[in-house]
Design an enzyme around this catalytic site. Structure first.
Site, PDB file in Angstrom:
ATOM      1  N   GLU A 235       0.874  -1.173   0.000  1.00 23.84           N
ATOM      2  CA  GLU A 235       0.000   0.000   0.000  1.00 23.84           C
ATOM      3  C   GLU A 235       0.912   1.224   0.000  1.00 23.84           C
ATOM      4  O   GLU A 235       1.459   1.603   1.029  1.00 23.84           O
ATOM      5  CB  GLU A 235      -0.924  -0.016   1.222  1.00 23.84           C
ATOM      6  CG  GLU A 235      -1.852  -1.217   1.281  1.00 23.84           C
ATOM      7  CD  GLU A 235      -2.825  -1.269   0.114  1.00 23.84           C
ATOM      8  OE1 GLU A 235      -3.073  -0.212  -0.511  1.00 23.84           O
ATOM      9  OE2 GLU A 235      -3.335  -2.357  -0.189  1.00 23.84           O
ATOM     10  N   CYS A 269      -1.727   9.507   2.584  1.00 23.22           N
ATOM     11  CA  CYS A 269      -1.289   8.956   1.303  1.00 23.22           C
ATOM     12  C   CYS A 269      -2.279   9.210   0.183  1.00 23.22           C
ATOM     13  O   CYS A 269      -1.909   9.164  -0.997  1.00 23.22           O
ATOM     14  CB  CYS A 269      -1.012   7.454   1.429  1.00 23.22           C
ATOM     15  SG  CYS A 269      -2.452   6.476   1.928  1.00 23.22           S
TER      16      CYS A 269
END
Length: 481
Positions: A235, A269
Site C-alpha cells: 500500500e 497517502c
C-alpha cells in the site's frame, strides 16, 4: 480531554519497550517466529469462534485504551481528539465491528456446479489462512494502519508480527500496549524498533508481507518478498490529482478539497497532491479555498487545536524547501520549533517545479490552470498511476471519461478521502502506487488463499474418459466443446 480539542498534557501511561539490537534482536525474532509457527500449526486460529474472540479482544483493547491512543497521536502528530478518533480509533473499531458482523458469511466456501465433462462433481473455493504474516505500518496513521491490516489477518485465521513505525514513538508504544492486552504474542505480537529491526524481520521467510509506506521502501519490501517467494501486499502512494471542471459546485469543492488536503496536516497517502482547475473557474475556486481555510482553522492556524504538525525535522525541512515564495497565494508561514507549516496554496505552478517532482505529503497544494478536461487527463496519464484521484464535476460525461481513461487506485466524484470510509470498497493502488487491496471482505481475502477444490461423487464413473479412446472422440467433442 474534551470532545473536540486537543488531549490534555498528562504524561502517557506507557513508555516504549527497550529497542533490541544485534544478537538479542535476532533471538527475540526467532522466539516469536517459532512460537507463532507452532501456534498456527496447531490450528488454534482456524475456528470461527477463535477468530471472533480475537477480534473482540482487539475491539475491547481499543475501547479501554482510547485515551492512551489519542494522547499518543497528539504527542506524535498533534492530532486533535476529534481527528484522532474519526481517522484512527473510530475508523479501526468500525472495521472490526464490520468484520465481526460478516465473518461467518465470508468464511463460507464459494460453491459452483462443475462442467458436465467432469460430472458428477461440484466445485468450491475454500478460504485458507496464509499463515505467518509480517505487517509493517507507517507513521502518518500509526494506529489505524497498524491494526486495520491486523483485523484482516485475524479474520482470515492467521498469526502476525506487527512492526510499527519508529518515527511515531508514542503511537508505536501504544500499539505494543494494545497487543499485549489483547493477544498471546504467539498469536499477534508487536516488535518495536528502527531500520535494524525492519531489516532483520524482512530477512526471514513470511507467508505474507503487508507493507504500508513509500514507494522507495516498497521496492525493498518487494525484493525481500521475492527472495522467499512470499506473497506481498504493498500500500504505497504517489501524487494523487484533483481535477475541478467548469461545471463543479465551487463552494462544495473548495470545502471538500481543503478538508481532504489538510487532515493530518496533509500527511495522508490519498490527500489531493495537486489541483488541475479549468481556467474559467480557477480564481473563484482559489478564493473559496482561502475562505475555507480561514473557516476551518482561523486566521492563524498555528493556534488551532484542530491543525496538526509535521512528524519530524527532516520532513519539515523537506516541505519548507518545496515552498516557492513567488507562487504562494495563501499561507507559507512555518515554525521549525513547532514543526508547523501553515496551509499553503501555490498558484501558477508548472510541472517542472520542485513541488511537482514527488509526493508532497504535507499541507502544500500546488494549483495549475487547464484549458480542458482532456488536458487534465493527459497530464495525469503522463505520470505514474496515482493511489487516488478526485474529480469535481456535475457532468456525467466528464465522470465517464475520467473513470474510463485514467488508471488510479480509487477515488471520489465530488469528494475527497471519503472512499476509504466504505468497507465494501477495496483500497489499494495500481502500478507504482501499490499492489493488492484491503478493507472489509477484501482484507479477509488479502490474508487468505483461495483454495480450489473439486469434489466428485462415486455413484457414477463414465468410461468415456478412460482409454481406450477409439470411437469416443465425437462424444468427447460434445462434452468438452
Amino acid at each position: 480531554m474534551d470532545g473536540s480539542g486537543s488531549p490534555g498534557s498528562a504524561p502517557l501511561e506507557v513508555a516504549a519497550t527497550p529497542e533490541l539490537h544485534g544478537q538479542a534482536l535476532h533471538d527475540r525474532i526467532d522466539e516469536l517466529y517459532e512460537a507463532q509457527r507452532q501456534f498456527f500449526g496447531a490450528g488454534r486460529t482456524l475456528p470461527q469462534a477463535a477468530r471472533e474472540d480475537a477480534l473482540r479482544a482487539l475491539l475491547h483493547a481499543f475501547e479501554t485504551k482510547e485515551k492512551l491512543i489519542i494522547d499518543a497521536l497528539h504527542a506524535d502528530l498533534h492530532k486533535s481528539t476529534t481527528e484522532a478518533y474519526f481517522t484512527e480509533v473510530g475508523y479501526t473499531t468500525a472495521e472490526i465491528k464490520h468484520t465481526l458482523r460478516h465473518l461467518g458469511r465470508w468464511m463460507k466456501p464459494d460453491v459452483s456446479l462443475a462442467p458436465l465433462a467432469i460430472a458428477p462433481s461440484r466445485s468450491y473455493i475454500h478460504y485458507q489462512p496464509l499463515g505467518l504474516n509480517l505487517i509493517v505500518a507507517p507513521w502518518n496513521y500509526p494506529v489505524q494502519l497498524a491494526f486495520a491490516p491486523v483485523t484482516g489477518a485475524l479474520a482470515a485465521g492467521n498469526v502476525a508480527i506487527l512492526k510499527p513505525s519508529e518515527l511515531a514513538p508514542a503511537s508505536s508504544a501504544a500499539c505494543a500496549e494494545i497487543a499485549r492486552e489483547a493477544f498471546d504474542p504467539a498469536h499477534v505480537a508487536v516488535l518495536e524498533g528502527g531500520v535494524e529491526t525492519s531489516q532483520a524481520l524482512l530477512a526471514r521467510r513470511w507467508d505474507h508481507i503487508f507493507f504500508t509506506g513509500g514507494t522507495g521502501i516498497g521496492r525493498v519490501v518487494a525484493k525481500a518478498g521475492a527472495e522467499h517467494l512470499s506473497r506481498v501486499t504493498l500500500e504505497l502512494g504517489g501524487k494523487s490529482p484533483c481535477i475541478v471542471t467548469a461545471s463543479a459546485d465551487l463552494d462544495v469543492a473548495a470545502r471538500r478539497i481543503v478538508w481532504g488536503k489538510l487532515v493530518n496536516a496533509g500527511q495522508t497517502c490519498v490527500a489531493p497532491d495537486y489541483l488541475l482547475v479549468e481556467a474559467s473557474v480557477h480564481d473563484g475556486l482559489v478564493s473559496r479555498m482561502k475562505a475555507a481555510i480561514r473557516d476551518f482553522y482561523g486566521e492563524d492556524p498555528s493556534k488551532s487545536a484542530d491543525y496538526g504538525r509535521i512528524i519530524n525535522d527532516r520532513h519539515f525541512l523537506r516541505l519548507v524547501g518545496l515552498i516557492d515564495p513567488d507562487k504562494v497565494a495563501h499561507g507559507g508561514q512555518h515554525d521549525r520549533e513547532q514543526r508547523y507549516i501553515a496551509p499553503t496554496l501555490m498558484t501558477d505552478v508548472s510541472m517542472d517545479d520542485r513541488v511537482m517532482a514527488d509526493e508532497i505529503f504535507g499541507p502544500l497544494l500546488p494549483i495549475m490552470r487547464i484549458d480542458s478536461l482532456d488536458e487534465a487527463i493527459a497530464t495525469v496519464a503522463a505520470r505514474p498511476n496515482p493511489l487516488a484521484l478526485y474529480l469535481f464535476t456535475q457532468s456525467g460525461e466528464d465522470e465517464r471519461k475520467v473513470i474510463e481513461r485514467v488508471s488510479f487506485g480509487g477515488g471520489c466524484i465530488n469528494n475527497t478521502l471519503a472512499h476509504l470510509a466504505d468497507p465494501d470498497l477495496p483500497f489499494g493502488g495500481v502500478g507504482e502506487s501499490g499492489m493488492g487491496a484491503y478493507h472489509g471482505r477484501n482484507s479477509f481475502e488479502a490474508f487468505s488463499h483461495r483454495k480450489s477444490v473439486l469434489k466428485t461423487a462415486n455413484f457414477l464413473d463414465p468410461s468415456i474418459k478412460y482409454p481406450p479412446y477409439e470411437g469416443k472422440l465425437k462424444y468427447m467433442r460434445k462434452l468438452v466443446g
